[in-house]
Design a protein around this motif. Structure first.
Motif, PDB file in Angstrom:
ATOM      1  N   THR A   6      -2.828  -9.613  -1.152  1.00  0.00           N
ATOM      2  CA  THR A   6      -2.892  -8.310  -0.504  1.00  0.00           C
ATOM      3  C   THR A   6      -1.496  -7.694  -0.407  1.00  0.00           C
ATOM      4  OG1 THR A   6      -4.827  -8.946   0.766  1.00  0.00           O
ATOM      5  CG2 THR A   6      -3.518  -7.115   1.622  1.00  0.00           C
ATOM      6  N   ILE A   7      -1.403  -6.441  -0.832  1.00  0.00           N
ATOM      7  CA  ILE A   7      -0.160  -5.688  -0.687  1.00  0.00           C
ATOM      8  C   ILE A   7      -0.244  -4.966   0.654  1.00  0.00           C
ATOM      9  CG2 ILE A   7       1.285  -3.848  -1.637  1.00  0.00           C
ATOM     10  CD1 ILE A   7       0.076  -4.559  -4.397  1.00  0.00           C
ATOM     11  N   SER A   8       0.454  -5.497   1.625  1.00  0.00           N
ATOM     12  CA  SER A   8       0.444  -4.965   2.982  1.00  0.00           C
ATOM     13  C   SER A   8       1.848  -4.446   3.247  1.00  0.00           C
ATOM     14  CB  SER A   8       0.059  -6.087   3.964  1.00  0.00           C
ATOM     15  OG  SER A   8       0.079  -5.647   5.296  1.00  0.00           O
ATOM     16  N   GLY A   9       2.062  -3.142   3.007  1.00  0.00           N
ATOM     17  CA  GLY A   9       3.408  -2.593   2.964  1.00  0.00           C
ATOM     18  C   GLY A   9       3.706  -1.603   4.071  1.00  0.00           C
ATOM     19  N   ALA A  10       4.533  -2.013   5.022  1.00  0.00           N
ATOM     20  CA  ALA A  10       4.956  -1.135   6.113  1.00  0.00           C
ATOM     21  C   ALA A  10       6.309  -0.523   5.781  1.00  0.00           C
ATOM     22  CB  ALA A  10       5.064  -1.935   7.413  1.00  0.00           C
ATOM     23  N   GLY A  11       6.475   0.754   6.103  1.00  0.00           N
ATOM     24  CA  GLY A  11       7.768   1.399   5.928  1.00  0.00           C
ATOM     25  C   GLY A  11       8.319   1.200   4.528  1.00  0.00           C
ATOM     26  N   GLY A  20       6.367  -0.581   1.721  1.00  0.00           N
ATOM     27  CA  GLY A  20       5.308   0.164   1.052  1.00  0.00           C
ATOM     28  C   GLY A  20       5.785   0.866  -0.195  1.00  0.00           C
ATOM     29  N   ALA A  21       7.102   1.087  -0.291  1.00  0.00           N
ATOM     30  CA  ALA A  21       7.669   1.754  -1.463  1.00  0.00           C
ATOM     31  C   ALA A  21       7.847   0.804  -2.634  1.00  0.00           C
ATOM     32  CB  ALA A  21       9.011   2.381  -1.097  1.00  0.00           C
ATOM     33  N   ILE A  22       7.598  -0.502  -2.412  1.00  0.00           N
ATOM     34  CA  ILE A  22       7.659  -1.491  -3.488  1.00  0.00           C
ATOM     35  C   ILE A  22       6.246  -1.615  -4.053  1.00  0.00           C
ATOM     36  CG2 ILE A  22       8.245  -3.860  -4.087  1.00  0.00           C
ATOM     37  CD1 ILE A  22      10.013  -3.918  -1.560  1.00  0.00           C
ATOM     38  N   CYS A  23       6.037  -1.100  -5.251  1.00  0.00           N
ATOM     39  CA  CYS A  23       4.666  -0.936  -5.771  1.00  0.00           C
ATOM     40  C   CYS A  23       3.843  -2.212  -5.678  1.00  0.00           C
ATOM     41  CB  CYS A  23       4.708  -0.466  -7.218  1.00  0.00           C
ATOM     42  SG  CYS A  23       5.444   1.152  -7.445  1.00  0.00           S
ATOM     43  N   HIS A  24       4.400  -3.324  -6.090  1.00  0.00           N
ATOM     44  CA  HIS A  24       3.665  -4.587  -6.096  1.00  0.00           C
ATOM     45  C   HIS A  24       4.280  -5.554  -5.091  1.00  0.00           C
ATOM     46  CE1 HIS A  24       1.092  -4.516  -9.988  1.00  0.00           C
ATOM     47  NE2 HIS A  24       1.120  -3.336  -9.402  1.00  0.00           N
ATOM     48  N   TYR A  25       4.562  -5.050  -3.916  1.00  0.00           N
ATOM     49  CA  TYR A  25       5.162  -5.850  -2.845  1.00  0.00           C
ATOM     50  C   TYR A  25       4.253  -7.012  -2.457  1.00  0.00           C
ATOM     51  CZ  TYR A  25       6.425  -6.946   2.017  1.00  0.00           C
ATOM     52  OH  TYR A  25       6.752  -7.585   3.188  1.00  0.00           O
ATOM     53  N   ARG A  26       4.876  -8.159  -2.219  1.00  0.00           N
ATOM     54  CA  ARG A  26       4.137  -9.323  -1.730  1.00  0.00           C
ATOM     55  C   ARG A  26       4.773  -9.763  -0.423  1.00  0.00           C
ATOM     56  NH1 ARG A  26       3.928 -14.739  -1.184  1.00  0.00           N
ATOM     57  NH2 ARG A  26       1.968 -15.793  -1.708  1.00  0.00           N
ATOM     58  N   ASP A  65      -3.265  -2.533  -0.133  1.00  0.00           N
ATOM     59  CA  ASP A  65      -3.937  -2.644  -1.431  1.00  0.00           C
ATOM     60  C   ASP A  65      -4.518  -4.051  -1.495  1.00  0.00           C
ATOM     61  OD1 ASP A  65      -4.696  -2.788  -4.081  1.00  0.00           O
ATOM     62  OD2 ASP A  65      -2.818  -2.016  -4.890  1.00  0.00           O
ATOM     63  N   SER A  66      -5.830  -4.154  -1.653  1.00  0.00           N
ATOM     64  CA  SER A  66      -6.463  -5.467  -1.531  1.00  0.00           C
ATOM     65  C   SER A  66      -7.775  -5.472  -2.303  1.00  0.00           C
ATOM     66  CB  SER A  66      -6.741  -5.782  -0.058  1.00  0.00           C
ATOM     67  OG  SER A  66      -7.735  -4.901   0.454  1.00  0.00           O
ATOM     68  N   GLY A  67      -8.377  -6.654  -2.381  1.00  0.00           N
ATOM     69  CA  GLY A  67      -9.669  -6.747  -3.043  1.00  0.00           C
ATOM     70  C   GLY A  67     -10.309  -8.091  -2.793  1.00  0.00           C
ATOM     71  N   GLY A  68     -11.577  -8.181  -3.166  1.00  0.00           N
ATOM     72  CA  GLY A  68     -12.330  -9.409  -2.975  1.00  0.00           C
ATOM     73  C   GLY A  68     -12.983  -9.874  -4.262  1.00  0.00           C
ATOM     74  N   THR A  70     -13.628  -6.531  -6.480  1.00  0.00           N
ATOM     75  CA  THR A  70     -13.246  -5.259  -5.871  1.00  0.00           C
ATOM     76  C   THR A  70     -11.734  -5.110  -5.790  1.00  0.00           C
ATOM     77  OG1 THR A  70     -13.153  -5.976  -3.544  1.00  0.00           O
ATOM     78  CG2 THR A  70     -15.324  -5.412  -4.441  1.00  0.00           C
ATOM     79  N   ASP A  71     -11.303  -3.862  -5.707  1.00  0.00           N
ATOM     80  CA  ASP A  71      -9.879  -3.523  -5.622  1.00  0.00           C
ATOM     81  C   ASP A  71      -9.797  -2.139  -4.997  1.00  0.00           C
ATOM     82  OD1 ASP A  71      -7.171  -3.138  -5.949  1.00  0.00           O
ATOM     83  OD2 ASP A  71      -7.190  -3.197  -8.138  1.00  0.00           O
ATOM     84  N   ILE A  72      -9.151  -2.041  -3.855  1.00  0.00           N
ATOM     85  CA  ILE A  72      -9.080  -0.772  -3.129  1.00  0.00           C
ATOM     86  C   ILE A  72      -7.710  -0.629  -2.481  1.00  0.00           C
ATOM     87  CG2 ILE A  72     -10.257  -1.940  -1.198  1.00  0.00           C
ATOM     88  CD1 ILE A  72     -11.095   0.782  -0.146  1.00  0.00           C
ATOM     89  N   THR A  73      -7.172   0.573  -2.516  1.00  0.00           N
ATOM     90  CA  THR A  73      -5.939   0.870  -1.777  1.00  0.00           C
ATOM     91  C   THR A  73      -6.194   2.052  -0.859  1.00  0.00           C
ATOM     92  OG1 THR A  73      -4.649   0.223  -3.716  1.00  0.00           O
ATOM     93  CG2 THR A  73      -3.479   1.339  -1.939  1.00  0.00           C
TER      94      THR A  73
END
Length: 604
Positions: free
Chosen positions: A375-380, A383-389, A407-410, A417-420
């Protein structure tokens, strides 16, 4: 299974590991070596056993390559990772280069000296890639040396063991076609191409063809394997037998000749000695595979992996599974959004806590197999790092007054699934709303596009960017990628991108995810999945047109929308979408969540 938030970068790598590799290269009388992020399957997800680039440099992204010579080195990554690479890699040891704008071939042309020998692992570099490398070496007066054994492996003391995830059978009730039907269709295609056999190197192609799934790589139900398929007779599957239960072995033995991975090169040589014409995908097959065939007398037919397109064009069973998975996933996501809106204003949330909570809601469905990617969980600024981990060391509290990107999925047995969504936390600025709305306009443009047969993703890509471009903005990733059927969340050959050259066909599933990322501030991305629909007539039109069916059903955050920037058409689309979300998802959530959903989907 599921996500670990440990920091995968290794502060002990960089210079020490580069020194070890250089010493081994000197022993082998090599002047340089290339270390790609890829494994022998060229897959997106690489098991720890094959994470050589990470071991050497500390870089954990999904695409990249390092070049190392006696006194020089560099790491090459694309636009998704320009921030991340500087955070994870010692720039004094491996200065960062842009993989697309300043590729490794240009760097080698500048730094290789006459008489030098550049080594590569023959299984990690594709036929197409090696052709270009040979040209570069020849022009520099250097020699490209293909190796059967990787010198890095000799100095990687704590290298993990290869994965042994158990293989399971994927039922026809979910696959829509039996494996024998798929094999027969593939063999007919080989005969049409005058090929005696093909080599499959992509585990997802093999998993789809044989209706099997596994757990060898992160978040994707793949059994790592190779296969050869003759134009008639049984395919050969090269897979570690320890992954197979007796019942799975019995079923696969009826379909295939089961072989161990160590016998793969022998099997290729047998094809060569028989004088076979063998189809390989030069963009996916390692040069070691091609050489094993041609060195023993075989002939290559270079063509795209013949499973890619049939796998990408879902049958009705697969599409219905995807719709069901997305509806289930949407209810979990709405539960999450209701919780988030209640908790975020309190100021106590952080990136990891939010990602864990979303996983919890998905697990509560009772049928989640795994998340489909970290899951890409990007605060501040994250969030500007496209594929942040997110990791324990990078974890940020979610600030007030800025957008938060998730940005996450199951992975469900009936679909991936894939949703942002980008969410407002507190009062956001007019500039943030403007940027969000420009991204939304691009998203709507893709969702509502109508286009003739033969249209490629590259032709549609501009639709997602045009309003951003008019405002002097853009994003450095593709607009959309293909998605598998309980397989990879990133699937080819279809994509919506500047480089998307494959015509879109009915039944393909693609993401629709434009974004904008002010560096060091915040990120915005909006992503739904879309099914390419059959061509239909348009009133007054001269020919039928393809289009998209949206299968992701989760509200957009209206608090971030500047309604004045939307056209009447765009407002109507957003209102219709929210009406559909409310009608289809509302009955699947609790009373509290339905109240939240009613407000979140109010007409604008």
């Amino acid at each position: 299974m599921f996500q670990s938030f440990e920091d995968l970068s290794d502060p002990s790598c960089g210079a020490p590991h580069a020194a070890l590799l250089r010493a081994e290269l000197a022993r082998l009388r090599l002047d340089g070596f290339l270390i790609p992020r890829a494994d022998a399957h060229q897959g997106e997800y690489v098991p720890p056993h094959d994470c050589r680039l990470q071991w050497l440099t500390g870089f954990t992204g999904s695409a990249g390559v390092a070049a190392i010579l006696g006194g020089k080195a560099a790491i090459f990554v694309d636009g998704r990772y320009t921030i991340q690479v500087r955070e994870q890699v010692d720039m004094e040891v491996f200065p960062a280069q842009h993989l697309i704008n300043a590729p490794v071939s240009e760097w080698l042309a500048t730094h290789l000296q006459p008489g030098q020998k550049l080594g590569i692992d023959a299984m990690l570099h594709t036929v197409r890639e090696v052709r270009r490398l040979r040209e570069v070496c020849q022009e520099a007066g250097a020699e490209l040396v293909t190796l059967d054994d990787n010198p890095l492996d000799s100095v990687w003391e704590d290298r993990p063991e290869p994965p042994l995830g158990q293989v399971s059978l994927y039922p026809v009730a979910l696959a829509g076609k039996s494996s024998q039907e798929k094999i027969s269709a593939l063999q007919s295609a080989l005969s049409d191409k005058k090929a005696d056999a093909c080599v499959l190197t992509q585990p997802d192609s093999i998993a789809w063809l044989l209706n099997i799934r596994g757990s060898d790589v992160t978040h994707t139900p793949l059994p790592l394997s190779f296969a050869t398929v003759p134009s008639s007779g049984k395919p050969s599957l090269y897979i570690d037998g320890r992954k197979l239960s007796n019942s799975v072995r019995d079923t696969l033995s009826e379909l295939t000749d089961l072989e161990e991975p160590g016998d793969f090169k022998t099997g290729l040589a047998s094809l060569g000695m028989a004088g076979s014409k063998v189809m390989i995908d030069p963009a996916l097959a390692g040069i070691g595979i091609a050489d094993a065939i041609t060195d023993t007398g075989g002939t290559l037919i270079e063509a795209q992996d013949p499973v890619l397109l049939p796998k990408a064009v879902k049958n009705e069973t697969e599409l219905n599974g995807a719709r069901a998975a997305h509806l289930r996933d949407a209810a979990a996501f709405v539960n999450f959004l209701c919780w988030f809106d209640e908790e975020a204003p309190k100021g106590g949330l952080d990136e990891i806590g939010v990602a864990e909570k979303l996983e919890e809601f998905r697990r509560a469905t009772g049928v989640l197999k795994d998340i489909s990617f970290d899951t890409i969980s990007g605060a501040g600024p994250n969030g500007a790092i496209c594929h942040y981990r997110v990791s324990r060391t990078s974890n940020l509290r979610i600030p007030q007054g800025k957008p938060f990107l998730i940005d996450s999925g199951g992975q469900y047995e009936d679909g991936t699934t894939d949703i942002t969504r980008t969410l407002a936390v507190g009062d956001v600025s007019a500039e943030m709303k403007k940027n969000f709305t420009l991204v939304l306009k691009g998203h709507i443009a893709i969702s509502t596009a109508r286009f003739p047969q033969g249209t490629t993703g590259a032709q549609l890509d501009t639709l997602a960017r045009i309003d951003l471009w008019k405002a002097g903005r853009d994003f450095d990733h593709g607009t959309g990628h293909g998605v598998g059927a309980y397989l990879g969340v990133h699937e080819g050959p279809q994509r919506i991108a500047k480089t998307g050259t494959v015509p879109l066909k009915p039944g393909m599933i693609l993401s629709n995810e434009p974004g904008f990322y002010p560096a060091g501030e915040y990120g915005i991305r909006l992503e739904n999945l879309e099914i390419v629909t059959e061509a239909r007539d348009i009133a007054g039109g001269e020919r039928p047109m393809l289009g998209f069916e949206t299968i992701t059903l989760v509200p957009m955050d209206l608090r971030l929308v500047d309604v004045s920037l939307l056209t009447a058409f765009e407002r109507d689309w957003l209102n219709r979408y929210h009406t559909r979300v409310r009608a289809e998802v509302g009955p699947l959530v609790g009373a509290k969540e339905r109240i939240w959903l009613e407000k979140a989907t109010e007409a604008i």
